[in-house]
Design a protein around this motif. Structure first.
Motif, mmCIF file in Angstrom:
data_model
loop_
_atom_site.group_PDB
_atom_site.id
_atom_site.type_symbol
_atom_site.label_atom_id
_atom_site.label_comp_id
_atom_site.label_asym_id
_atom_site.label_seq_id
_atom_site.Cartn_x
_atom_site.Cartn_y
_atom_site.Cartn_z
ATOM 1 N N ALA A 185 -1.859 -8.020 -2.993
ATOM 2 C CA ALA A 185 -1.768 -7.066 -4.104
ATOM 3 C C ALA A 185 -2.466 -5.749 -3.730
ATOM 4 C CB ALA A 185 -2.405 -7.666 -5.353
ATOM 5 N N PRO A 186 -2.007 -4.626 -4.300
ATOM 6 C CA PRO A 186 -2.576 -3.312 -3.957
ATOM 7 C C PRO A 186 -3.893 -3.058 -4.698
ATOM 8 C CG PRO A 186 -0.773 -3.039 -5.511
ATOM 9 C CD PRO A 186 -0.826 -4.505 -5.165
ATOM 10 N N CYS A 187 -4.981 -3.617 -4.150
ATOM 11 C CA CYS A 187 -6.279 -3.504 -4.819
ATOM 12 C C CYS A 187 -7.326 -2.820 -3.949
ATOM 13 C CB CYS A 187 -6.759 -4.877 -5.283
ATOM 14 S SG CYS A 187 -6.504 -6.216 -4.112
ATOM 15 N N LEU A 188 -6.878 -2.039 -2.962
ATOM 16 C CA LEU A 188 -7.798 -1.248 -2.149
ATOM 17 C C LEU A 188 -8.086 0.089 -2.829
ATOM 18 C CD1 LEU A 188 -6.094 -1.744 1.343
ATOM 19 C CD2 LEU A 188 -7.861 -3.173 0.295
ATOM 20 N N LEU A 189 -9.118 0.766 -2.358
ATOM 21 C CA LEU A 189 -9.408 2.096 -2.897
ATOM 22 C C LEU A 189 -8.226 3.034 -2.720
ATOM 23 C CD1 LEU A 189 -13.107 2.786 -1.831
ATOM 24 C CD2 LEU A 189 -12.224 2.654 -4.169
ATOM 25 N N ILE A 190 -7.539 2.931 -1.567
ATOM 26 C CA ILE A 190 -6.445 3.857 -1.287
ATOM 27 C C ILE A 190 -5.162 3.491 -2.020
ATOM 28 C CG2 ILE A 190 -7.364 4.478 0.971
ATOM 29 C CD1 ILE A 190 -5.165 2.700 2.206
ATOM 30 N N THR A 191 -5.153 2.350 -2.723
ATOM 31 C CA THR A 191 -3.927 1.932 -3.421
ATOM 32 C C THR A 191 -4.136 1.885 -4.934
ATOM 33 O OG1 THR A 191 -4.481 -0.428 -3.155
ATOM 34 C CG2 THR A 191 -3.124 0.606 -1.435
ATOM 35 N N GLN A 192 -5.079 2.635 -5.438
ATOM 36 C CA GLN A 192 -5.388 2.586 -6.870
ATOM 37 C C GLN A 192 -4.213 3.038 -7.739
ATOM 38 O OE1 GLN A 192 -8.583 1.342 -8.338
ATOM 39 N NE2 GLN A 192 -8.085 0.439 -6.357
ATOM 40 N N ARG A 193 -3.292 3.825 -7.178
ATOM 41 C CA ARG A 193 -2.141 4.293 -7.959
ATOM 42 C C ARG A 193 -0.823 3.651 -7.525
ATOM 43 N NH1 ARG A 193 -3.288 8.385 -11.321
ATOM 44 N NH2 ARG A 193 -5.304 9.415 -11.069
ATOM 45 N N TRP A 197 0.834 -1.196 0.000
ATOM 46 C CA TRP A 197 0.000 0.000 0.000
ATOM 47 C C TRP A 197 0.862 1.236 0.000
ATOM 48 C CZ3 TRP A 197 -3.143 -0.330 5.226
ATOM 49 C CH2 TRP A 197 -2.267 -0.465 6.287
ATOM 50 N N THR A 198 0.414 2.323 0.634
ATOM 51 C CA THR A 198 1.087 3.613 0.465
ATOM 52 C C THR A 198 2.421 3.718 1.189
ATOM 53 O OG1 THR A 198 -0.286 4.485 2.270
ATOM 54 C CG2 THR A 198 -1.075 4.835 0.013
ATOM 55 N N ASP A 199 2.713 2.853 2.138
ATOM 56 C CA ASP A 199 4.023 2.822 2.777
ATOM 57 C C ASP A 199 5.060 2.423 1.725
ATOM 58 O OD1 ASP A 199 6.345 2.297 4.191
ATOM 59 O OD2 ASP A 199 5.361 1.106 5.748
ATOM 60 N N PRO A 200 6.022 3.297 1.404
ATOM 61 C CA PRO A 200 6.995 2.975 0.348
ATOM 62 C C PRO A 200 7.746 1.668 0.583
ATOM 63 C CG PRO A 200 7.125 5.303 0.916
ATOM 64 C CD PRO A 200 6.224 4.659 1.940
ATOM 65 N N VAL A 201 7.997 1.327 1.840
ATOM 66 C CA VAL A 201 8.721 0.094 2.139
ATOM 67 C C VAL A 201 7.938 -1.127 1.654
ATOM 68 C CG1 VAL A 201 9.564 -1.393 4.014
ATOM 69 C CG2 VAL A 201 10.016 1.065 4.067
ATOM 70 N N SER A 202 6.610 -1.080 1.750
ATOM 71 C CA SER A 202 5.793 -2.219 1.323
ATOM 72 C C SER A 202 5.864 -2.446 -0.179
ATOM 73 C CB SER A 202 4.336 -2.018 1.745
ATOM 74 O OG SER A 202 3.692 -1.032 0.944
ATOM 75 N N GLN A 203 6.302 -1.438 -0.923
ATOM 76 C CA GLN A 203 6.382 -1.516 -2.383
ATOM 77 C C GLN A 203 7.774 -1.886 -2.893
ATOM 78 O OE1 GLN A 203 4.927 2.250 -3.979
ATOM 79 N NE2 GLN A 203 3.645 2.553 -2.171
ATOM 80 N N ASP A 204 8.741 -1.963 -1.978
ATOM 81 C CA ASP A 204 10.155 -2.089 -2.326
ATOM 82 C C ASP A 204 10.646 -3.505 -2.007
ATOM 83 O OD1 ASP A 204 12.991 -2.014 -2.335
ATOM 84 O OD2 ASP A 204 13.000 0.120 -1.825
ATOM 85 N N ILE A 205 10.881 -4.309 -3.027
ATOM 86 C CA ILE A 205 11.245 -5.706 -2.811
ATOM 87 C C ILE A 205 12.540 -5.838 -2.016
ATOM 88 C CG2 ILE A 205 11.959 -7.832 -3.986
ATOM 89 C CD1 ILE A 205 9.959 -7.149 -6.182
ATOM 90 N N GLU A 206 13.530 -5.044 -2.336
ATOM 91 C CA GLU A 206 14.806 -5.168 -1.632
ATOM 92 C C GLU A 206 14.686 -4.725 -0.176
ATOM 93 O OE1 GLU A 206 17.356 -6.847 -2.666
ATOM 94 O OE2 GLU A 206 16.155 -7.240 -4.451
ATOM 95 N N ALA A 207 13.902 -3.688 0.087
ATOM 96 C CA ALA A 207 13.680 -3.265 1.473
ATOM 97 C C ALA A 207 12.968 -4.361 2.258
ATOM 98 C CB ALA A 207 12.870 -1.970 1.504
ATOM 99 N N ASP A 238 -2.921 0.341 -13.775
ATOM 100 C CA ASP A 238 -3.445 -0.804 -14.513
ATOM 101 C C ASP A 238 -3.521 -2.011 -13.578
ATOM 102 O OD1 ASP A 238 -4.135 -2.382 -16.948
ATOM 103 O OD2 ASP A 238 -2.265 -3.392 -16.394
ATOM 104 N N PRO A 239 -4.697 -2.595 -13.362
ATOM 105 C CA PRO A 239 -4.823 -3.678 -12.379
ATOM 106 C C PRO A 239 -4.036 -4.933 -12.742
ATOM 107 C CG PRO A 239 -6.877 -3.381 -13.616
ATOM 108 C CD PRO A 239 -6.001 -2.220 -13.946
#
Length: 300
Positions: free
Chosen positions: A68-76, A41-51, A81-82
């Protein structure tokens, strides 16, 4: 003799919100969870594989699943693209050694994505050993009105998927019979989001045992079966007044889960008895029988 089931108990990183993904790894390690499910989600660490890999190595806590980031708050998050989101979730799972990607059914306004969702999930599942476990959702309610926000359906058992995730907070919000849904999922149930609820229109995600859902019954049934997925604690601790109170809730959730998995193992049926059966006259009323073997693959 007590038989401890093979199912691993993981902590969803969403369970520590508003604290960070890094905090979830720290708490999971300190409390003795078997691993974590990373909510991207919006926490950058959660998006970073190496972190995430560094956190897993540092705390010696495996990453068992990627949400997977499929919540309303994670649309971007990761992409708008889903399908790209799911491809990146699969890549993250493969690189981090996670066995499962949890995915929600599309929002109804994602028309093309919803139209292709069932066949698309099958196609992606054919390309990897990672499980795409599609999660049950719920109707949105406001006062006396009900909005069907998910397509093809919030009840994912109405469609044909290779693997399912059952979320017991979502069954409470949907006012659905959780054990009946689990029965319909059958041997395709591959992942559990364990939380409780009381049927509120709000998705409560209470600590297991604090609501009306059959959390204990489900765990005991899993323990007497060949279920080979993970049980993930996904609870809401936002109202905790301190980090210590949040950690106490997560310790209680872990203790509840291990207790009911182990108690069923201690009362395991004799050879040849179906899962959930017991010779004790004081045993619980019989629950729907569910088989958790290798998935029967059925293509759309």
């Amino acid at each position: 003799m007590v038989r401890i089931p093979d199912a691993k108990v993981a902590l969803s990183t969403a369970s520590v919100y508003p604290e960070s993904t890094a905090t979830a790894f720290e708490i999971a390690g300190r409390l003795g969870y078997d691993g974590v499910e990373v909510m991207v989600w919006t926490d950058p660490v959660s998006q970073d594989i190496e972190a995430l890999r560094r956190l897993s190595d540092h705390h010696r806590v495996p990453i068992l699943a990627i949400h997977a980031p499929c919540l309303l708050i994670t649309q971007r998050v990761w992409s708008t693209d889903p399908w790209t989101k799911l491809q990146r979730a699969r890549a993250a799972a493969e690189r981090l050694g996670a066995s499962t990607v949890v995915v929600h059914p599309p929002f109804r306004w994602q028309r093309q994505y919803a139209r292709d969702f069932v066949t698309g999930i099958w196609r992606m599942a054919d390309e990897t050993d990672v499980r795409f476990a599609v999660e049950n959702m719920y109707p949105w309610r406001y006062r006396d009105r009900e909005v069907l926000a998910y397509a093809p359906d919030w009840d994912v058992t109405k469609d044909d998927y290779r693997h399912f995730t059952v979320d017991l907070s979502h069954t409470a919000t949907a006012r659905a019979d959780a054990m009946s849904m689990v029965g319909r999922m059958g041997d395709r149930l591959g992942h559990i989001h364990l939380a409780d609820g009381n049927g509120s229109a709000k998705d409560e995600h209470l600590v297991p045992g604090r609501g009306s859902q059959p959390c204990a019954e489900l765990l005991e049934q899993l323990a007497g079966s060949s279920f080979d997925g993970h049980v993930v604690i996904e609870v809401n601790t936002r109202r905790a007044m301190s980090s210590a109170e949040r950690e106490a809730d997560l310790a209680e959730a872990l203790a509840f889960t291990r207790l009911h998995l182990a108690s069923a193992g201690a009362a395991a049926p004799s050879a040849g008895s179906p899962p959930g059966s017991s010779s004790s006259p004081d045993s619980r009323p019989p629950q729907p029988r569910v088989s958790y073997g290798r998935p029967r693959l059925r293509r759309p």
